[in-house]
Design a protein around this motif. Structure first.
Motif, PDB file in Angstrom:
ATOM      1  N   THR A  27       0.817  -1.220   0.000  1.00 24.39           N
ATOM      2  CA  THR A  27       0.000   0.000   0.000  1.00 24.39           C
ATOM      3  C   THR A  27       0.851   1.270   0.000  1.00 24.39           C
ATOM      4  O   THR A  27       0.466   2.265  -0.601  1.00 24.39           O
ATOM      5  CB  THR A  27      -0.944   0.018   1.216  1.00 24.39           C
ATOM      6  OG1 THR A  27      -0.177  -0.125   2.405  1.00 24.39           O
ATOM      7  CG2 THR A  27      -1.970  -1.097   1.111  1.00 24.39           C
ATOM      8  N   SER A  28       2.011   1.241   0.672  1.00 25.51           N
ATOM      9  CA  SER A  28       2.830   2.461   0.691  1.00 25.51           C
ATOM     10  C   SER A  28       3.400   2.752  -0.697  1.00 25.51           C
ATOM     11  O   SER A  28       3.467   3.914  -1.115  1.00 25.51           O
ATOM     12  CB  SER A  28       3.959   2.337   1.719  1.00 25.51           C
ATOM     13  OG  SER A  28       4.852   1.310   1.344  1.00 25.51           O
ATOM     14  N   ARG A  31       0.545   4.196  -2.768  1.00 24.34           N
ATOM     15  CA  ARG A  31       0.283   5.584  -2.397  1.00 24.34           C
ATOM     16  C   ARG A  31       1.342   6.515  -2.987  1.00 24.34           C
ATOM     17  O   ARG A  31       1.021   7.577  -3.519  1.00 24.34           O
ATOM     18  CB  ARG A  31       0.252   5.715  -0.875  1.00 24.34           C
ATOM     19  CG  ARG A  31      -0.200   7.064  -0.384  1.00 24.34           C
ATOM     20  CD  ARG A  31      -0.287   7.146   1.141  1.00 24.34           C
ATOM     21  NE  ARG A  31      -0.580   5.889   1.786  1.00 24.34           N
ATOM     22  CZ  ARG A  31       0.260   5.237   2.600  1.00 24.34           C
ATOM     23  NH1 ARG A  31       1.430   5.726   2.892  1.00 24.34           N
ATOM     24  NH2 ARG A  31      -0.064   4.088   3.154  1.00 24.34           N
ATOM     25  N   ARG A  32       2.619   6.106  -2.920  1.00 24.82           N
ATOM     26  CA  ARG A  32       3.686   6.936  -3.484  1.00 24.82           C
ATOM     27  C   ARG A  32       3.561   7.074  -4.995  1.00 24.82           C
ATOM     28  O   ARG A  32       3.772   8.142  -5.552  1.00 24.82           O
ATOM     29  CB  ARG A  32       5.058   6.376  -3.127  1.00 24.82           C
ATOM     30  CG  ARG A  32       5.487   6.759  -1.723  1.00 24.82           C
ATOM     31  CD  ARG A  32       6.887   6.320  -1.460  1.00 24.82           C
ATOM     32  NE  ARG A  32       6.845   4.879  -1.196  1.00 24.82           N
ATOM     33  CZ  ARG A  32       7.870   4.063  -1.301  1.00 24.82           C
ATOM     34  NH1 ARG A  32       9.035   4.515  -1.665  1.00 24.82           N
ATOM     35  NH2 ARG A  32       7.735   2.784  -1.037  1.00 24.82           N
TER      36      ARG A  32
END
Length: 120
Positions: A27-28, A31-32
């Protein structure tokens, strides 16, 4: 000569699918990538990698054109000359085109989101 469309073996395909599943689950990273104006797959978006900025500008531009359309329509109805009526017609056509672009973009985003949900 190099084959422009090489085929992967079954083992390579399974390895690639495992890598893609791992990246989709991060997920990170997702998101990035979205904050950079890229989709979850890492490919540039339709706006040339600028994310939602062109869509936002098109939305504001369409809203301003809509207000101008109403004002020109009222002016054309109140006056007896044909100038404001022709100007209203021109602005209305541009407004209709902008609305269609916004609608088609929303439909494409919705289809893309549904396709990504089905792929997971």
């Amino acid at each position: 000569m190099h084959d422009p469309n090489p085929r992967l073996t079954q083992q390579e395909q399974k390895i690639l699918e495992g890598i893609e599943a791992g990246l989709r689950g991060d997920t990170s990273l997702d998101r990035r990538l979205r904050s950079l104006g890229h989709t979850a797959a890492g490919t540039p978006g339709r706006g040339g990698g600028r994310g939602g900025v062109p869509r936002l500008r098109l939305g504001w531009f369409t809203a301003v054109l809509g207000i101008a359309c109403v004002a020109l329509f009222l002016l054309a109805a109140a006056s007896s000359s044909s100038g404001p009526l022709w100007l209203f017609a021109a602005v209305w056509v541009v407004t209709a085109v902008c609305l269609m672009r916004l609608l088609l973009g929303a439909v494409a985003r919705r289809r893309g989101a549904a396709g990504r949900r089905r792929a997971d």
